[in-house]
Design a protein around this motif. Structure first.
Motif, short mmCIF file in Angstrom:
data_model
loop_
_atom_site.label_atom_id
_atom_site.label_comp_id
_atom_site.label_asym_id
_atom_site.label_seq_id
_atom_site.Cartn_x
_atom_site.Cartn_y
_atom_site.Cartn_z
N THR A 9 1.11 -1.44 0.19
CA THR A 9 0.20 -0.01 0.05
C THR A 9 0.88 1.06 0.56
N VAL A 10 1.92 1.28 0.65
CA VAL A 10 2.45 2.00 1.22
C VAL A 10 2.92 2.49 -0.59
N ILE A 11 3.69 2.06 -0.96
CA ILE A 11 4.76 1.50 -2.45
C ILE A 11 3.27 2.17 -3.91
N ALA A 12 2.05 2.02 -3.42
CA ALA A 12 1.10 2.17 -4.26
C ALA A 12 1.02 3.27 -4.03
N LEU A 13 0.72 4.06 -3.00
CA LEU A 13 0.66 5.60 -2.72
C LEU A 13 1.94 6.19 -3.18
N SER A 14 3.21 5.58 -3.41
CA SER A 14 4.29 6.72 -3.15
C SER A 14 5.15 6.40 -4.28
N LYS A 15 4.28 5.59 -5.43
CA LYS A 15 4.39 6.11 -6.72
C LYS A 15 3.43 5.65 -7.91
N PRO A 16 3.71 7.42 -8.74
CA PRO A 16 2.50 7.31 -9.61
C PRO A 16 1.96 6.81 -10.50
N THR A 17 2.43 5.80 -10.58
CA THR A 17 1.95 4.25 -11.91
C THR A 17 2.83 3.20 -11.21
N TRP A 18 2.55 2.18 -10.77
CA TRP A 18 2.75 0.91 -10.42
C TRP A 18 2.33 -0.39 -10.60
N THR A 19 3.21 -1.22 -10.50
CA THR A 19 2.71 -2.27 -11.69
C THR A 19 2.01 -4.01 -10.48
N ALA A 20 1.97 -4.60 -10.56
CA ALA A 20 1.34 -6.11 -9.59
C ALA A 20 2.75 -6.51 -9.45
N LYS A 21 3.76 -6.78 -10.21
CA LYS A 21 4.69 -7.29 -10.06
C LYS A 21 6.00 -6.31 -8.82
N LEU A 22 5.63 -5.14 -9.28
CA LEU A 22 6.52 -3.99 -8.14
C LEU A 22 6.09 -4.03 -6.73
N LEU A 23 4.34 -3.67 -6.57
CA LEU A 23 3.74 -4.16 -4.77
C LEU A 23 4.23 -5.43 -4.75
N ILE A 24 3.97 -6.96 -5.20
CA ILE A 24 4.28 -7.92 -5.15
C ILE A 24 6.14 -8.03 -4.28
N GLY A 25 6.85 -7.31 -6.03
CA GLY A 25 8.21 -7.59 -5.00
C GLY A 25 8.29 -8.91 -5.46
N ARG A 26 10.56 -9.04 -5.51
CA ARG A 26 10.94 -9.87 -6.16
C ARG A 26 10.08 -11.53 -5.15
N LEU A 27 10.33 -12.50 -6.07
CA LEU A 27 10.26 -14.09 -5.50
C LEU A 27 10.87 -14.27 -4.29
N ASN A 28 13.00 -13.91 -4.67
CA ASN A 28 13.49 -14.01 -3.62
C ASN A 28 13.31 -13.39 -2.67
N GLU A 29 13.06 -12.67 -2.52
CA GLU A 29 12.34 -11.65 -0.93
C GLU A 29 11.27 -12.74 -0.07
N ASN A 30 10.55 -12.48 -1.10
CA ASN A 30 9.23 -13.31 -0.31
C ASN A 30 9.96 -14.11 0.07
N LEU A 31 10.44 -15.05 -0.57
CA LEU A 31 10.98 -16.18 -0.68
C LEU A 31 11.33 -16.54 0.31
N LEU A 32 12.03 -15.71 1.04
CA LEU A 32 12.79 -15.26 2.23
C LEU A 32 12.77 -15.07 3.28
N GLU A 33 11.79 -13.90 3.37
CA GLU A 33 10.69 -13.97 4.45
C GLU A 33 9.76 -15.02 4.64
N LEU A 34 9.63 -15.96 3.67
CA LEU A 34 8.52 -17.09 4.11
C LEU A 34 9.41 -17.83 5.03
N ALA A 35 10.67 -18.02 4.64
CA ALA A 35 11.53 -18.87 5.79
C ALA A 35 11.46 -18.60 6.52
N THR A 36 11.69 -16.95 6.48
CA THR A 36 12.03 -17.11 7.91
C THR A 36 10.84 -16.91 8.93
N LEU A 37 9.53 -17.05 8.52
CA LEU A 37 8.27 -17.09 9.18
C LEU A 37 8.12 -18.56 9.85
#
Length: 424
Positions: free
Chosen positions: A191-219
């Motif tokens: 939400t912060v990214i969407a509000l900060s960027k004049p144009t955004w894509t789903a890929k930008l909001l979701i983030g990189r796959l590696n970062e998401n996998l890293l966060e899931l691993a820590t959880l």
């Protein structure tokens, strides 16, 4: 006695006005403050309703001690990672914050978040360029809200207390808890990214796959830590080694990213792009397939820097890089050749497909507002030269030369246009 400035205003007020928080766009600042106010309200309610025991306090001290111990062990690695980090940054504290959500009352789980983020700020993040106190505070509030939702989910699915094994239901329930924490945390950041960027894509909001996998691993490690704290406390120390290894592997990946990427745009640097492009062209030659190359140049870029300053010029480069990255496939090669020139290779694309991508990039950049927080947002245009292999020649330099000639033709024809090589 309160110190005042020459204008008679308290000096502290001037210091508060210099906080980086106030430089954010109004909609972003409003959302950040709303999240923080909601967090304060939830923490206050938990404090009023809390009925703590000595065992709860002991559990709090154990989790905080484990979190600080793990952070101290990886402090230098975390500090280096933070210097190279894109945002959002996975800081591994969620191992202990999720564990706290599962084994402690709500108020103490929030207190764990406060203690760990305060320690990270004081020991690892303070003084690192680009790391601001208001961002750390917002991240801590986000973690507190994620903890509260995860604990609510765990109670609703009856996976608490964690010392009761219900077989497959426990595994499913804890998986749902992980998912709730992850989605809650990611939604706030998106939400912060969407509000900060004049144009955004789903890929930008979701983030990189590696970062998401890293966060899931820590959880996942956080749920295991919670189980061990309850059932076999002394075995929790076994989590430290894999957690440190995750830190190190993430740092290595960030170093590799920094070595191959242009710092301003995040695209491949010239050397990395050329090495990968040579490999792709050899593959196309062996398979008998085609590929296209776009050379993209920002129109009147020197004038942008002269009139508006280099910071706005950097914004223009970033906007162009983002538009290029968003409009191509993951297998395409996007790079910055230096200055205001970009290059894109599209393996397997025919002439019509390459031209269609070029026109979309030109239109996206022409419609983008640069530095939208200023009084008069700047709009820039690009000229694009297009060439294709094998029509333009057998080697990479031949195709680049054909695209460069087409780029000059586009500029001579009035700029803000796409020009195809004669060989296409």
């Amino acid at each position: 006695m309160q110190r005042v400035t020459d204008s008679g205003q308290p000096a502290r007020a001037g210091w508060v006005r210099r906080w980086a928080l106030w430089s954010l766009p109004a909609r972003v600042r409003g959302f950040v403050l709303a999240v923080e106010l909601v967090t304060i309200a939830i923490v206050t309610a938990n404090l009023v309703l809390a009925r703590l025991t000595a065992h709860d306090v002991l559990g709090y001290l154990v989790v905080v001690g484990l979190g600080i111990g793990a952070a101290e062990m990886a402090r230098q690695v975390e500090r280096r990672r933070r210097r190279f980090a894109d945002t959002p940054h996975v800081n591994f504290s969620s191992v202990w914050t999720l564990a706290a959500a599962l084994v402690l009352p709500g108020i103490l789980a929030a207190a764990v978040v406060v203690a760990l983020y305060l320690h990270l700020w004081l020991r690892s993040w303070r003084g690192v360029a680009g790391v601001y106190a208001h961002r750390t505070l917002f991240s801590a509030c986000n973690a507190i809200l994620s903890c509260q939702l995860a604990a609510w989910c765990a109670r609703s699915l009856h996976v608490l207390p964690t010392d009761q094994d219900r077989g497959a239901w426990t595994a499913l329930g804890l998986s749902a808890v992980i998912l709730v924490y992850f989605l809650a945390n990611s939604t706030v950041v998106a939400t912060v990214i969407a509000l900060s960027k004049p144009t955004w894509t789903a890929k930008l909001l979701i983030g990189r796959l590696n970062e998401n996998l890293l966060e899931l691993a820590t959880l996942c490690m956080g749920t295991l830590a919670a189980m061990l704290i309850v059932l076999r406390p002394w075995l929790v120390v076994l989590i430290f080694v894999p957690l440190y290894a995750l830190h190190r592997s993430a740092l290595v990946r960030q170093f590799e990213h920094a070595a191959t990427r242009d710092s301003k745009t995040g695209l491949l640097n010239a050397a990395s792009w050329r090495a990968l492009a040579e490999s792709e062209l050899r593959r196309a030659r062996n398979l008998g397939t085609s590929l296209g190359i776009l050379l993209i140049d920002i129109d009147h870029f020197k004038l942008v820097n002269t009139v508006h300053g280099h910071l706005i010029g950097d914004d223009a480069l970033q906007a162009a890089g983002a538009a290029i990255r968003d409009l191509v496939r993951g297998s395409d090669l996007c790079g910055r050749f230096g200055g205001d020139e970009f290059v894109v290779m599209l393996p397997g694309s025919d002439a019509a497909g390459v031209l269609a991508v070029a026109h979309r990039i030109r239109e996206r950049i022409a419609n983008a507002e640069i530095a939208p927080t200023t009084d008069s947002p700047l709009q820039v245009t690009v000229s694009i030269g297009v060439a294709a292999f094998p029509a333009a020649g057998p080697d990479l330099d031949d195709v680049l030369l054909a695209a460069d000639n087409a780029l000059f033709a586009a500029k001579d024809s009035g700029r803000n246009r796409v020009q195809a090589s004669e060989a296409m």
